[in-house]
Design an enzyme around this catalytic site. Structure first.
Site, PDB file in Angstrom:
ATOM      1  N   TYR A 193      -3.894  -2.093 -10.320  1.00 24.02           N
ATOM      2  CA  TYR A 193      -3.793  -2.003  -8.852  1.00 24.02           C
ATOM      3  C   TYR A 193      -2.812  -3.053  -8.311  1.00 24.02           C
ATOM      4  CZ  TYR A 193      -5.141  -2.428  -3.928  1.00 24.02           C
ATOM      5  OH  TYR A 193      -5.123  -2.518  -2.553  1.00 24.02           O
ATOM      6  N   SER A 221       0.794  -1.236   0.000  1.00 21.17           N
ATOM      7  CA  SER A 221       0.000   0.000   0.000  1.00 21.17           C
ATOM      8  C   SER A 221       0.823   1.281   0.000  1.00 21.17           C
ATOM      9  CB  SER A 221      -0.951   0.017   1.198  1.00 21.17           C
ATOM     10  OG  SER A 221      -2.040  -0.827   0.941  1.00 21.17           O
ATOM     11  N   LYS A 237       0.425   3.448  -2.934  1.00 19.93           N
ATOM     12  CA  LYS A 237      -0.750   4.327  -3.108  1.00 19.93           C
ATOM     13  C   LYS A 237      -0.386   5.804  -2.990  1.00 19.93           C
ATOM     14  CE  LYS A 237      -3.598   0.485  -1.688  1.00 19.93           C
ATOM     15  NZ  LYS A 237      -4.297  -0.208  -0.598  1.00 19.93           N
ATOM     16  N   VAL A 267       1.274  -3.699   3.921  1.00 17.57           N
ATOM     17  CA  VAL A 267       1.263  -4.985   4.625  1.00 17.57           C
ATOM     18  C   VAL A 267       2.532  -5.822   4.394  1.00 17.57           C
ATOM     19  CG1 VAL A 267      -1.245  -5.223   4.906  1.00 17.57           C
ATOM     20  CG2 VAL A 267      -0.134  -6.086   2.831  1.00 17.57           C
ATOM     21  N   TYR A 317      -4.230   3.612   7.830  1.00 14.28           N
ATOM     22  CA  TYR A 317      -5.572   2.990   7.921  1.00 14.28           C
ATOM     23  C   TYR A 317      -6.314   3.455   9.172  1.00 14.28           C
ATOM     24  CZ  TYR A 317      -2.562   0.028   5.124  1.00 14.28           C
ATOM     25  OH  TYR A 317      -1.630  -0.424   4.245  1.00 14.28           O
TER      26      TYR A 317
END
Ligand code: GLN
Length: 304
Positions: free
Chosen positions: A188, A63, A66, A258, A240
């Protein structure tokens, strides 16, 4: 400030706590990484680099990618981007489905999976060959032409990506995806599959500590105002539903993945990247967050 001595200290303190947390097990490539691994790198806006542990070992950035998709996509759309994705912390897990239904297909922010899928869609609409352009962009930011994607990771993500497929279909049903669901998912998984080291990541995030200017290419990547906004989003949404805990304990804009990586930004000063694969319950690196907490405590520098 003697950053090297501080990193050496942190390394000693972290080492005897390892292993801690649980490595991600949803794909074999992450499940097989040793939870003993630890690396950390600091890159200053003055051009100095410091590192400790396994700082040169590439790992799956997941992530953290992103941030790169957002910073590549933001200039294409400008503030129009916020009509398709929100600016608020989600308070729920990064792959949660329920909130997306309640909020009619507008993801809370660009860093949860649903938001990142929308950003992927935007990139696909603007770029002829999104994968190549994205990889070139990250290589330039990291000043390392050897940065690579990992097709095995991308394939495993796809095979186990039932929730991401559900999120993408939801978005499509709310007309918040322009491209085909399969295309968006493929891109993605591609961007999540990049392998980078702490040294690569500290360098690649430096423009966010440097008012949007890339030190290696001398190019403005974002305007100063856009840079401020991306940093604000990392502070409120980068870890998050643990963003409050991270802000409280570390006190920096940061983005986790992660794979066990976390990158923090101290505007006008430096970036700090850390990697240790054991995760806490919220999916953030256990030892990584602890190391960052030690870093801001020992240096006395945070954004607060
Ligand atoms: N590829 C992972 C997923 O889509 C990324 C999640 C993460 O790093 N938080 O679930």
């Amino acid at each position: 400030m003697n950053y090297q001595a501080i990193l050496d200290d942190i390394h000693q303190e972290v080492l005897h706590r390892l292993p801690c947390g649980d490595v991600a097990t949803y794909i074999p490539q992450l499940a097989s990484v040793s939870p003993q691994k630890f690396g950390m790198a600091v890159q200053t806006v003055g051009g100095e680099m410091f590192q400790v542990g396994e700082a040169f070992e590439p790992f799956s950035i997941q992530s953290i990618s992103k941030v790169f998709t957002l910073t590549l996509g933001f200039p294409f759309e400008g503030d129009k981007i916020w009509t398709r994705v929100g600016l608020e912390p989600s308070g729920s897990a990064f792959n949660s489905l329920v909130q997306l239904e309640y909020e009619h297909g507008i993801p809370r922010n660009p860093f949860i999976n649903a938001g990142a899928l929308v950003i992927s869609d935007i990139l696909l609409s603007h770029l002829q060959d999104a994968q190549t352009s994205f990889l070139d962009y990250v290589r330039q930011r990291a000043n390392n032409s050897a940065v690579q994607d990992d097709p095995h990771v991308a394939r495993s993500e796809r095979q186990s990506g039932f929730r991401n497929a559900a999120l993408a279909n939801f978005l499509k049903s709310f007309t918040n995806l322009t491209n085909e669901v399969e295309e968006v998912l493929e891109f993605y998984y591609f961007h999540c599959s990049l392998s980078m080291s702490c040294v690569d990541l500290a360098k690649a995030f430096l423009f966010l500590a440097n008012k949007g200017l890339c030190l290696w290419t001398n190019q403005p990547v974002l305007t100063q105002s856009q840079t401020k906004r991306v940093n604000a989003l990392m502070l409120t949404c980068g870890t998050y539903d643990a963003a409050g805990d991270f802000a409280f304990n570390v006190g920096l804009p940061g983005k986790s993945g992660v794979g066990g990586g976390i990158v923090g930004v101290i505007p006008n000063r430096l970036t700090v990247a850390v990697w240790s694969p054991g995760l806490n319950k919220k999916g953030n690196s256990f030892a990584g967050q602890y190391a960052l907490e030690l870093f801001t405590t020992k240096t006395g520098v945070s954004i607060f």
